[in-house]
Design a protein around this motif. Structure first.
Motif, PDB file in Angstrom:
ATOM      1  N   SER A 184      18.953   0.510   3.122  1.00  0.00           N
ATOM      2  CA  SER A 184      18.871   1.818   3.805  1.00  0.00           C
ATOM      3  C   SER A 184      18.862   2.967   2.799  1.00  0.00           C
ATOM      4  O   SER A 184      18.101   3.929   2.948  1.00  0.00           O
ATOM      5  CB  SER A 184      20.061   1.985   4.761  1.00  0.00           C
ATOM      6  N   ILE A 185      19.705   2.859   1.762  1.00  0.00           N
ATOM      7  CA  ILE A 185      19.745   3.907   0.728  1.00  0.00           C
ATOM      8  C   ILE A 185      18.393   3.985   0.013  1.00  0.00           C
ATOM      9  O   ILE A 185      17.877   5.066  -0.254  1.00  0.00           O
ATOM     10  CB  ILE A 185      20.883   3.628  -0.290  1.00  0.00           C
ATOM     11  N   SER A 186      17.826   2.797  -0.282  1.00  0.00           N
ATOM     12  CA  SER A 186      16.529   2.745  -0.963  1.00  0.00           C
ATOM     13  C   SER A 186      15.447   3.446  -0.139  1.00  0.00           C
ATOM     14  O   SER A 186      14.645   4.230  -0.664  1.00  0.00           O
ATOM     15  CB  SER A 186      16.148   1.282  -1.214  1.00  0.00           C
ATOM     16  N   TYR A 199      11.548   6.662  -0.184  1.00  0.00           N
ATOM     17  CA  TYR A 199      10.438   6.791   0.759  1.00  0.00           C
ATOM     18  C   TYR A 199      10.477   8.141   1.487  1.00  0.00           C
ATOM     19  O   TYR A 199       9.478   8.558   2.049  1.00  0.00           O
ATOM     20  CB  TYR A 199      10.459   5.651   1.779  1.00  0.00           C
ATOM     21  N   LEU A 200      11.647   8.809   1.478  1.00  0.00           N
ATOM     22  CA  LEU A 200      11.756  10.112   2.144  1.00  0.00           C
ATOM     23  C   LEU A 200      12.071  11.230   1.145  1.00  0.00           C
ATOM     24  O   LEU A 200      11.361  12.230   1.067  1.00  0.00           O
ATOM     25  CB  LEU A 200      12.853  10.056   3.222  1.00  0.00           C
ATOM     26  N   TYR A 201      13.163  11.036   0.379  1.00  0.00           N
ATOM     27  CA  TYR A 201      13.613  12.120  -0.494  1.00  0.00           C
ATOM     28  C   TYR A 201      12.632  12.429  -1.628  1.00  0.00           C
ATOM     29  O   TYR A 201      12.307  13.606  -1.867  1.00  0.00           O
ATOM     30  CB  TYR A 201      14.990  11.770  -1.076  1.00  0.00           C
ATOM     31  N   ILE A 202      12.149  11.397  -2.320  1.00  0.00           N
ATOM     32  CA  ILE A 202      11.275  11.631  -3.480  1.00  0.00           C
ATOM     33  C   ILE A 202       9.964  12.335  -3.079  1.00  0.00           C
ATOM     34  O   ILE A 202       9.555  13.315  -3.736  1.00  0.00           O
ATOM     35  CB  ILE A 202      10.990  10.307  -4.233  1.00  0.00           C
ATOM     36  N   PRO A 203       9.254  11.904  -1.994  1.00  0.00           N
ATOM     37  CA  PRO A 203       8.059  12.662  -1.590  1.00  0.00           C
ATOM     38  C   PRO A 203       8.378  14.122  -1.239  1.00  0.00           C
ATOM     39  O   PRO A 203       7.605  15.031  -1.561  1.00  0.00           O
ATOM     40  CB  PRO A 203       7.559  11.893  -0.355  1.00  0.00           C
ATOM     41  N   LEU A 204       9.556  14.331  -0.584  1.00  0.00           N
ATOM     42  CA  LEU A 204       9.969  15.699  -0.252  1.00  0.00           C
ATOM     43  C   LEU A 204      10.245  16.498  -1.523  1.00  0.00           C
ATOM     44  O   LEU A 204       9.843  17.667  -1.647  1.00  0.00           O
ATOM     45  CB  LEU A 204      11.223  15.633   0.627  1.00  0.00           C
ATOM     46  N   ALA A 219       0.841  -1.209   0.000  1.00  0.00           N
ATOM     47  CA  ALA A 219       0.000   0.000   0.000  1.00  0.00           C
ATOM     48  C   ALA A 219       0.873   1.255   0.000  1.00  0.00           C
ATOM     49  O   ALA A 219       0.573   2.246  -0.711  1.00  0.00           O
ATOM     50  CB  ALA A 219      -0.918  -0.013   1.225  1.00  0.00           C
ATOM     51  N   ILE A 220       1.954   1.238   0.792  1.00  0.00           N
ATOM     52  CA  ILE A 220       2.860   2.405   0.837  1.00  0.00           C
ATOM     53  C   ILE A 220       3.521   2.614  -0.528  1.00  0.00           C
ATOM     54  O   ILE A 220       3.638   3.749  -1.018  1.00  0.00           O
ATOM     55  CB  ILE A 220       3.930   2.204   1.941  1.00  0.00           C
ATOM     56  N   ILE A 221       3.939   1.516  -1.172  1.00  0.00           N
ATOM     57  CA  ILE A 221       4.589   1.628  -2.491  1.00  0.00           C
ATOM     58  C   ILE A 221       3.608   2.205  -3.521  1.00  0.00           C
ATOM     59  O   ILE A 221       3.994   2.978  -4.395  1.00  0.00           O
ATOM     60  CB  ILE A 221       5.126   0.250  -2.939  1.00  0.00           C
ATOM     61  N   GLN A 222       2.320   1.831  -3.398  1.00  0.00           N
ATOM     62  CA  GLN A 222       1.309   2.402  -4.320  1.00  0.00           C
ATOM     63  C   GLN A 222       1.273   3.929  -4.181  1.00  0.00           C
ATOM     64  O   GLN A 222       1.188   4.658  -5.186  1.00  0.00           O
ATOM     65  CB  GLN A 222      -0.079   1.827  -3.998  1.00  0.00           C
ATOM     66  N   LEU A 223       1.346   4.419  -2.932  1.00  0.00           N
ATOM     67  CA  LEU A 223       1.332   5.872  -2.705  1.00  0.00           C
ATOM     68  C   LEU A 223       2.586   6.531  -3.286  1.00  0.00           C
ATOM     69  O   LEU A 223       2.507   7.585  -3.936  1.00  0.00           O
ATOM     70  CB  LEU A 223       1.250   6.166  -1.197  1.00  0.00           C
ATOM     71  N   ILE A 224       3.747   5.881  -3.045  1.00  0.00           N
ATOM     72  CA  ILE A 224       5.004   6.438  -3.562  1.00  0.00           C
ATOM     73  C   ILE A 224       4.979   6.479  -5.092  1.00  0.00           C
ATOM     74  O   ILE A 224       5.441   7.439  -5.718  1.00  0.00           O
ATOM     75  CB  ILE A 224       6.208   5.590  -3.078  1.00  0.00           C
ATOM     76  N   MET A 225       4.419   5.426  -5.700  1.00  0.00           N
ATOM     77  CA  MET A 225       4.336   5.387  -7.166  1.00  0.00           C
ATOM     78  C   MET A 225       3.457   6.532  -7.690  1.00  0.00           C
ATOM     79  O   MET A 225       3.788   7.182  -8.702  1.00  0.00           O
ATOM     80  CB  MET A 225       3.761   4.038  -7.614  1.00  0.00           C
ATOM     81  N   ALA A 226       2.321   6.807  -7.012  1.00  0.00           N
ATOM     82  CA  ALA A 226       1.443   7.908  -7.425  1.00  0.00           C
ATOM     83  C   ALA A 226       2.195   9.239  -7.359  1.00  0.00           C
ATOM     84  O   ALA A 226       2.080  10.090  -8.257  1.00  0.00           O
ATOM     85  CB  ALA A 226       0.199   7.943  -6.532  1.00  0.00           C
ATOM     86  N   VAL A 227       3.001   9.403  -6.295  1.00  0.00           N
ATOM     87  CA  VAL A 227       3.799  10.631  -6.139  1.00  0.00           C
ATOM     88  C   VAL A 227       4.832  10.730  -7.263  1.00  0.00           C
ATOM     89  O   VAL A 227       5.005  11.797  -7.880  1.00  0.00           O
ATOM     90  CB  VAL A 227       4.497  10.624  -4.749  1.00  0.00           C
ATOM     91  N   MET A 228       5.513   9.635  -7.540  1.00  0.00           N
ATOM     92  CA  MET A 228       6.550   9.642  -8.589  1.00  0.00           C
ATOM     93  C   MET A 228       5.959  10.002  -9.951  1.00  0.00           C
ATOM     94  O   MET A 228       6.520  10.820 -10.697  1.00  0.00           O
ATOM     95  CB  MET A 228       7.215   8.262  -8.675  1.00  0.00           C
TER      96      MET A 228
END
Length: 365
Positions: A337-339, A344-349, A53-62
């Motif tokens: 950790s880099i991933s 999960y942090l840098y791309i949404p920011l 579910a979290i990855i789905q949100l990150i994908m929408a943001v990307m």
């Protein structure tokens, strides 16, 4: 100015479904059960759903970020930070793609060395796989996408393999009681799946190569949904089979389960399945090396062949250096950790900053 990809190099939107699955399903499915069960025990299959579910949100943001910039992550960085700092930030992501490719390559070689050929030198298999990847990448992005399609067919076969379990060893009560762990434990376990379910970030580079890219979002989400189901079923069926104490000492649980499956005409089916995994490994390494070399091509204004050859040579050297289980495990932890930090942090920011800057420019201009 952002240069658009020629339409003859692009693929249809539905190919994004195959690309996402091809990038997300690798050797992690063979042994991620031990890692996710550390915090959440047999409830860890719920953590896989949370991670999905979290990855789905990150994908929408990307996809929103890339659609707004009408390009890839290199274009986003250049537009936001300028050429120098933008190139540095893009370079960090390209290095991650390269390291991710090496981690998949080295982990697969370790499995081959442990289960099939203990005396096989690391560099031999690494060189053969890298040459195959080079051949595929040299054919262009459409060939890379075609390999993803083939890999997904094999993934579907593996999906059904999850259900083939020796009945005498199945214990339904292993999964009971459900939700016996706290939300914090489930979230910690979801965090541990980040390495196994990584690969969706390939969208940051392939987006301009999708025809009518903005309409392809549903295929990206469908791909992640399939992968989430794949890993959830993998965890669920493995937990039915192996005790919670036993799973903590089993590195590649799925291979162990496959050793119990025999036919009158095949005794060691795990050899066949492990060998066929080469299709999936080549797909992920090809995608990651293609993305990394494509990014460095744009940063340094060189032909893609030059950074690709350099990355392959460095991959060969790094694989040889990771010739110890402890060092390899530390390396995989570092990639995980880099991933987490990058995607999960840098791309949404980055997405928030990009939206604010774009809005300000629209108001002032």
């Amino acid at each position: 100015m952002i240069l658009q990809v020629n339409i003859r190099h692009q693929v249809s939107p539905y190919f994004l479904f195959f690309i996402i699955i091809g990038a997300q399903t690798g050797v992690g499915i063979l042994g991620f059960h031990r890692i996710i069960a550390k915090d959440a025990g047999y409830d860890a299959w719920i953590s896989v759903l949370i991670a999905g579910a979290i990855i789905q949100l990150i994908m929408a943001v990307m996809i929103h970020l890339l659609s707004s910039a009408n390009g890839d992550i290199v274009d986003v960085h250049n537009h936001l930070y300028g050429k120098l700092f933008g190139s540095i930030m893009s370079g960090i992501i390209m290095v991650y793609f390269w390291l991710a490719a090496v981690s998949v390559l080295r982990e697969y070689i370790e499995i081959i060395q442990v289960w099939m050929f203990p005396t096989l030198p690391t560099w031999v298999l690494a060189l053969l796989i890298l040459l195959l990847c080079y051949y595929i990448i040299s054919g262009g992005f459409r060939v890379v996408a075609g390999i993803c399609f083939v890999a997904v067919i094999y993934t579907i076969l593996l999906f059904f393999n999850h259900f083939y379990l020796p009945r005498n060893y199945i214990h339904i009560d292993n999964l009971l009681p459900i939700l016996d762990h706290s939300l914090v434990d489930l979230l910690r376990s979801a965090k541990e799946t980040s390495y196994s379910m990584a690969g969706f970030e390939i969208i940051l580079m392939v987006f301009p190569f999708i025809k009518n890219a903005r309409s392809s979002q549903k295929f990206a989400h469908l791909g992640i949904a399939f992968t989430t189901l794949f890993y959830t079923v993998g965890a669920f069926t493995t937990f039915l089979f192996i005790s919670e104490k036993q799973i903590q000492t089993t590195i590649w649980a799925r291979i162990n389960i496959n050793t119990l499956t025999t036919f009158s005409f095949i005794q060691r089916i795990e050899y066949i399945l492990t060998s066929l995994y080469l299709i999936k490994i080549v797909t992920i390494i090809t995608l990651m090396l293609w993305a990394s070399s494509r990014g460095f091509k744009k940063i340094f204004k060189k032909k893609q062949k030059a950074p690709l050859l350099v990355l392959m040579a460095l991959s060969l050297v790094l694989c040889q250096l990771l010739d110890d289980r402890y060092i390899l495990h530390s390396f995989l932890d570092m990639i995980s950790s880099i991933s987490l930090a990058l995607f999960y942090l840098y791309i949404p920011l980055l997405w928030l900053v990009y939206i604010v800057v774009k809005k300000k420019k629209r108001i002032s201009g």
